[in-house]
Design a protein around this motif. Structure first.
Motif, PDB file in Angstrom:
ATOM      1  N   SER A  69       0.861  -1.175   0.000  1.00 17.82           N
ATOM      2  CA  SER A  69       0.000   0.000   0.000  1.00 17.82           C
ATOM      3  C   SER A  69       0.898   1.226   0.000  1.00 17.82           C
ATOM      4  CB  SER A  69      -0.908   0.027   1.241  1.00 17.82           C
ATOM      5  OG  SER A  69      -1.633   1.246   1.310  1.00 17.82           O
ATOM      6  N   ASN A  70       0.376   2.338  -0.451  1.00 18.23           N
ATOM      7  CA  ASN A  70       1.129   3.592  -0.382  1.00 18.23           C
ATOM      8  C   ASN A  70       0.968   4.289   0.964  1.00 18.23           C
ATOM      9  OD1 ASN A  70       2.249   3.330  -2.851  1.00 18.23           O
ATOM     10  ND2 ASN A  70       1.053   4.902  -3.885  1.00 18.23           N
ATOM     11  N   ARG A  71       0.189   3.691   1.860  1.00 16.47           N
ATOM     12  CA  ARG A  71       0.010   4.272   3.188  1.00 16.47           C
ATOM     13  C   ARG A  71       0.172   3.182   4.235  1.00 16.47           C
ATOM     14  NH1 ARG A  71       0.474   7.792   0.255  1.00 16.47           N
ATOM     15  NH2 ARG A  71      -0.515   9.833   0.155  1.00 16.47           N
ATOM     16  N   SER A 179      -4.420  10.645   1.891  1.00 18.16           N
ATOM     17  CA  SER A 179      -4.153  10.368   0.462  1.00 18.16           C
ATOM     18  C   SER A 179      -4.744  11.420  -0.460  1.00 18.16           C
ATOM     19  CB  SER A 179      -4.673   8.976   0.066  1.00 18.16           C
ATOM     20  OG  SER A 179      -3.774   7.986   0.479  1.00 18.16           O
ATOM     21  N   ARG A 183      -0.503  11.152  -3.287  1.00 13.48           N
ATOM     22  CA  ARG A 183      -1.197   9.859  -3.397  1.00 13.48           C
ATOM     23  C   ARG A 183      -0.329   8.802  -4.077  1.00 13.48           C
ATOM     24  NH1 ARG A 183      -6.379   8.284  -2.737  1.00 13.48           N
ATOM     25  NH2 ARG A 183      -7.035   6.401  -3.837  1.00 13.48           N
ATOM     26  N   ALA A 199      -6.555   7.279   5.379  1.00 11.80           N
ATOM     27  CA  ALA A 199      -6.993   6.705   4.104  1.00 11.80           C
ATOM     28  C   ALA A 199      -7.419   5.249   4.297  1.00 11.80           C
ATOM     29  CB  ALA A 199      -5.866   6.794   3.088  1.00 11.80           C
ATOM     30  N   THR A 202      -4.930   2.286   4.087  1.00 16.28           N
ATOM     31  CA  THR A 202      -3.813   2.266   5.030  1.00 16.28           C
ATOM     32  C   THR A 202      -3.623   0.870   5.632  1.00 16.28           C
ATOM     33  OG1 THR A 202      -4.162   4.584   5.614  1.00 16.28           O
ATOM     34  CG2 THR A 202      -2.895   3.259   7.155  1.00 16.28           C
TER      35      THR A 202
END
Length: 654
Positions: A69-71, A179, A183, A199, A202
């Motif tokens: 994930s980006n978070r 996000s 993002r 987000a 997350t």
């Protein structure tokens, strides 16, 4: 643009080197700074999937497939090494460490959120706190460089210390967490607790502290090197201080313990956490006095003993609805006095830090820097606040009034403040313990507070007996502090021959000792030893398959609990056959082993086969052996559950 990017990277790496080259295991030894790579030791890390799952290494945090994930949020209690981990990532990036995920990251942004009060723009924060004060790069340059880079990792350290969580309009930091900004970039946030909003994509991880392996590695790596005798002496001193075994799961405390016990030949034996902390504070002051002229010794000794105003400052900070853990330098000097302030800064109990300040005049605002002050660690703030709480408790002498006065001081958040206060003054302890018991789960936490009062187990026997008459639960969702308190309560009961009616583990059992069933391992990394006086044990594991080796270990553990009459397993998947040698002791004392899984099964301790309980037409329960055909049906149930483990849980009542 290329030249600007090179300059940007050069200034980032120079700043990160300043940070990771200045790790200070013991705050009062200013002349002994370490590179983070020399002292960093991996504690336990887990990630949340259907349950908490161990992660093999900190290198996997950013590349484990199940938490892509980006978070990502990393949650950890105070002192568990969140900030140290971020410095290790900075080291890995700056030095292109081969096994690190960060070697492929083009730009790393590492910001300490406590510094960003009033800074609404992320680019402003980067320029002011990461670049040289003489940097020619503008905020526009920084924005352009970041958004034209192939890969960017943003690490935001200490969200729980971020001053502008509720700022309106939203700052860039909040937008990043939601996000709404960056993002496309990976964002990694450390914190003691989750934000109010984040987000939906997350992923969550958590630090669970030091185990024996991590402690041994730290001793070797950062304290004694290859000196086997010195390493043994440190570990022996830890064994001589059993009350510190639990405390030293917290990396911060173990690091201090390891260094101090190695350097001080007169290291003492401690019965309470309070006595250990008293000794540690004394070491802080005595180290500084030894470096000062004899003419100054009396004044420094006075400041060591007389800290009433600092106690009040600490209490005021922790007792607010939104805790204040940093103060403006000039305001603190006004309250404490310049000499007192200088001494505590010199010792390292108080730490200065440069932060942004917004100066507003006639409708215009101007940014400038100012010095803020915080305690070296929040637990030091709890130590001084505890002195105030103890005196305040004696003055009130009323648990209801005290609970109202401490209404914003959650014992599960500020456990050491309450424990220290009980240890500092026995007169205050009675009122504080009554106050603690009024909180949810407070009965178990009160056991730790009672132990602090005198270090005598005899003082809590009556309380332990009362608690053990009822069902005692350990739930995966419960805080580690409550689990820790509960395990200690069970150990005390068993060692003092107090009957334990029923222990129920709800989605909290990780594994069992496979080499003899000497303990049950919890998902929080705590262990439950064999409990000789336990009558009933229930293990509820929702849709989890327990291997035949694990089940054998559970039966061996149950056999060693000499008073155990009933073992119940709920909702888990088991093998239909059982090894005969693992049930012989249970059979000899007439114990029952029950398995509830879309039916009611009981283990026949003679044949070592499961039997099914079925109600006949008269409503009488009868046992029927599980035949080969029944086994095939049971296997079919298991296979169904493997495919859809959550199919039946919504209809179950527990």
């Amino acid at each position: 643009m290329a030249a600007n990017k090179q300059l940007f990277l050069k200034e980032l790496k120079a700043r990160y080197k300043q940070l990771y080259d200045a790790v200070q295991p013991i705050p009062y030894i200013r002349d002994r700074l370490y590179c983070v790579d020399r002292v960093f030791v991996e504690g336990g890390i887990e990630y949340l999937a259907e349950s908490w799952i161990p992660l093999g290494s900190y290198h996997f945090v950013l590349r484990e497939a199940r938490i892509q994930s980006n978070r990502r949020f990393l949650i950890g209690e105070p002192g568990y090494g969140k900030s140290t981990l971020t410095l290790q990532y900075a080291y890995d990036w700056c030095n292109s460490v081969q096994e690190s995920y960060l070697k492929n990251v083009e730009i790393l942004i590492l910001l300490r959120l406590r510094q960003l009060g009033g800074v609404t723009s992320i680019y402003t924060g980067i320029k002011r706190f990461l670049l040289s004060s003489q940097s020619q790069l503008t905020e526009h340059d920084i924005e352009s460089i970041i958004h034209t880079s192939k890969s960017v990792l943003v690490i935001l350290d200490g969200f729980d210390e971020y001053p502008d969580e509720d700022y309106s309009p939203r700052t860039d930091i909040i937008k990043i967490i939601l996000s709404q900004l960056f993002r496309q970039f990976e964002v990694f946030v450390t914190t003691r607790y989750l934000p109010k909003q984040f987000a939906p994509e997350t992923k969550r991880l958590r630090l669970i502290g030091f185990d024996d392996r991590a402690r041994d590695e730290y001793i070797r790596k950062a304290v004694v090197g290859d000196n086997v005798v010195a390493a043994y002496r440190i570990k022996q001193r830890l064994q001589e201080n059993p009350i510190l075994g639990d405390l030293c799961q917290v990396p911060l405390f173990f690091v201090m313990f390891a260094h101090m016990s190695h350097e001080n030949k007169d290291f003492q034996t401690f019965k309470t956490v309070t006595s250990f902390f008293q000794y540690m504070i004394k070491c802080f002051h005595s180290h500084m006095r030894n470096k000062m002229d004899d003419t100054n010794v009396q004044r420094y000794h006075m400041f060591e003993k007389e800290h009433i105003e600092l106690d009040k400052v600490a209490f005021e900070g922790l007792s607010k609805q939104n805790q204040q853990i940093v103060w403006k330098k000039h305001e603190l000097i006004e309250r404490l006095g310049q000499d007192f302030y200088d001494q505590y800064i010199r010792i390292g109990i108080l730490v200065e830090e440069e932060v942004n300040d917004i100066y507003r005049s006639e409708g215009a605002s101007t940014d400038r820097y100012q010095r803020e002050v915080r305690f070296y660690h929040k637990v030091f703030c709890e130590w001084y606040a505890a002195h105030y709480v103890a005196k305040y408790s004696i003055a009130l002498n009323d648990s209801e009034k005290l609970k109202d006065a401490l209404r914003y001081m959650d014992p599960l958040d500020l456990q050491y403040c309450y424990r220290f206060a009980c240890g500092l003054d026995q007169k205050a302890a009675g009122t504080i313990i009554k106050c603690v018991k009024q909180h949810q789960g407070g009965d178990k936490f009160a056991v730790l507070c009672i132990l602090e009062r005198g270090g005598r187990v005899e003082d809590i026997i009556h309380t332990v007996k009362d608690l053990c008459r009822n069902k005692i639960e350990l739930n995966q969702m419960g805080s580690k502090l409550l689990q820790r308190s509960t395990v200690q309560l069970l150990e005390i009961a068993s060692s003092h021959n107090i009957s334990i009616s029923w222990v129920r583990l709800i989605n909290s059992c990780s594994t069992v000792d496979l080499r003899g069933g000497n303990y049950l391992q919890l998902k929080s990394n705590l262990s439950i030893p064999v409990l000789a006086t336990l009558n009933k044990l229930t293990i509820w594991e929702e849709g989890r398959e327990i291997t035949s080796e694990e089940f054998t270990g559970i039966l061996q553990y149950s056999s060693k609990c000499l008073a155990l009459k009933e073992l119940v397993l709920y909702g888990c998947l088991l093998s239909p056959s059982v090894h005969a040698e693992s049930v012989s002791v249970l059979r000899s004392r007439g114990a029952e082993v029950i398995w509830l899984l879309q039916g009611d099964y009981q283990l026949n301790l003679q044949s070592c086969l499961w039997e099914c309980r079925i109600m006949d037409s008269q409503g009488t329960s009868k046992l029927f052996c599980v035949t080969y055909g029944d086994q095939k049906r049971l296997f079919k149930v298991i296979l169904t559950l493997r495919k859809n483990k959550r199919q039946i849980w919504s209809s179950w009542k527990f």
